[in-house]
Design an enzyme around this catalytic site. Structure first.
Site, PDB file in Angstrom:
ATOM      1  N   ASP A 218      51.505  20.404 110.039  1.00  0.00           N
ATOM      2  CA  ASP A 218      52.184  20.703 108.390  1.00  0.00           C
ATOM      3  C   ASP A 218      52.317  19.272 107.335  1.00  0.00           C
ATOM      4  O   ASP A 218      51.889  19.908 106.634  1.00  0.00           O
ATOM      5  CB  ASP A 218      53.961  20.661 108.775  1.00  0.00           C
ATOM      6  N   LYS A 222      50.808  19.012 103.428  1.00  0.00           N
ATOM      7  CA  LYS A 222      51.178  18.939 102.678  1.00  0.00           C
ATOM      8  C   LYS A 222      50.835  18.106 101.607  1.00  0.00           C
ATOM      9  O   LYS A 222      50.570  17.777 100.702  1.00  0.00           O
ATOM     10  CB  LYS A 222      52.994  17.957 102.743  1.00  0.00           C
TER      11      LYS A 222
END
Length: 360
Positions: A218, A222
């Site tokens: 995750d 980003k």
């Protein structure tokens, strides 16, 4: 005179339902949002062939139709002959891959869907190439990094105005922020890493399977997005080093419960890392880094002095430090970087920005 836009919403889960509530209660002067399509799930949708708006206060109880396929949805939205914003509140990669077709059809997009902007570089290029065509839709995705925090907008502004970004460094996971803020502090502590992970899961801070947070992917997504905005053409979130917090022996255990049951067996290693840092006046933090001067991107456990801004972070906050030619002392952005309400607020803010540009 009131201007208006049509809105199509896909997804009414945790973030989606928060977005719908915020949109339903939105009060704007001279700007109206008409929701003409609302996909309640992957199977059910609300819409009218005459484009009469869906009631956002009663949508949960209304009788639904089968969802439209993505090509059908494009045709339906274009058929209204009105400026339209698609709100994709999912993390669905198939929908993300269809963004170029929506955009070419003149449909704008506001979304927190990271997969659209952090998967293969070709998808990124296809989306923004489509957005450059005449009559194309706009694309806003502030909530793909840091939920509602203003990170992407300011970074894009720096790049657009000719600044040279040198480094981006930050804590981008609310889950891992909470875990490390509890685990590694300027005060001596023997609290076990596994106990904090278990607590974080019980509080709803982690995914149902905590390995989906602990694997670092995750954060890698980003970091990929921020790197690409800065001009670093990262191929994918798996094309650079990503440190996983999952012991190799537990990567393939059958269930989340079994993982949590066995995790205490591996506490000693990360405890030693924490103790070594503490003895040097440092804390551990799980960070993503973009180093444009040295063409490096990474996701890893970092060590920071007790007086560093990252060391004083509280709760599940995110923080990012952007160092550039104009900002030799980094621009620091900090605040709540996770949660349905703040994520939905970021998506709604994007939708309003789009509407201000395209409404008629």
């Amino acid at each position: 005179m009131t201007r208006s836009v049509n809105v199509a919403i896909i997804g009414s889960g945790v973030v989606g339902s928060a977005f719908i509530t915020q949109l339903a209660n939105l009060q704007t002067k001279n700007l109206a949002f008409n929701t003409i399509y609302l996909a309640r799930s992957s199977k059910e949708a609300l819409y009218n062939t005459d484009y009469k708006p869906v009631d956002l206060f009663t949508y949960k109880q209304e009788p639904a139709k089968p969802v439209l396929g993505l090509d059908e949805l494009t045709t339906f939205l274009v058929g209204a002959h009105r400026p339209t914003i698609l709100i994709d509140n999912t993390s669905n990669e198939t929908i993300a891959n269809h963004y170029p077709q929506f955009i070419k059809a003149g449909i704008s997009i506001a979304t927190p869907n990271k997969k659209a902007f952090s998967s293969a570089l070709q998808t990124w290029n296809d989306i923004f190439s489509a957005a450059e065509q005449d009559g194309a839709g706009l694309v806003y995705h502030e909530s793909t990094v840091g939920a509602g925090l203003p990170i992407i907008g300011p970074l894009k502004d720096l790049v657009l105005t000719g600044d040279r970004v040198e480094t981006i460094e930050g804590i981008f996971s609310g889950t891992l922020s909470y875990i490390f803020n509890q685990f590694s502090t300027p005060e001596a502590s023997k609290v076990a890493f596994s106990d904090i992970v278990t607590t974080a899961k019980s509080l709803g801070y982690t995914e149902p399977d905590p390995r989906d947070d602990l694997n670092g992917l995750d954060v890698a997504r980003k970091v990929t997005i921020l790197a690409r905005i800065s001009g670093f053409e990262v191929e994918s979130p798996t094309s650079f080093p990503v440190e996983s917090l999952i012991p190799k022996e537990l990567e393939s255990v059958a269930s989340a419960d079994e993982f949590l049951q066995k995790l205490p067996e591996f506490d000693a290693q990360i405890q030693q890392l924490k103790d070594d840092a503490f003895n040097n006046g440092q804390v551990l933090r799980f960070v993503g880094k973009v180093d444009l001067k040295n063409n490096k991107v990474s996701v890893e456990i970092g060590k920071y002095p007790f007086d560093h801004p990252f060391a004083s972070l509280k709760g599940s906050d995110n923080v990012v430090a952007i160092k550039s030619h104009r900002y030799p002392n980094p621009l620091i952005i900090q605040g709540a970087g996770a949660g349905a309400e703040v994520t939905a607020h970021g998506v709604l803010a994007d939708a309003i920005k789009i509407a201000e540009r395209i409404a008629n």
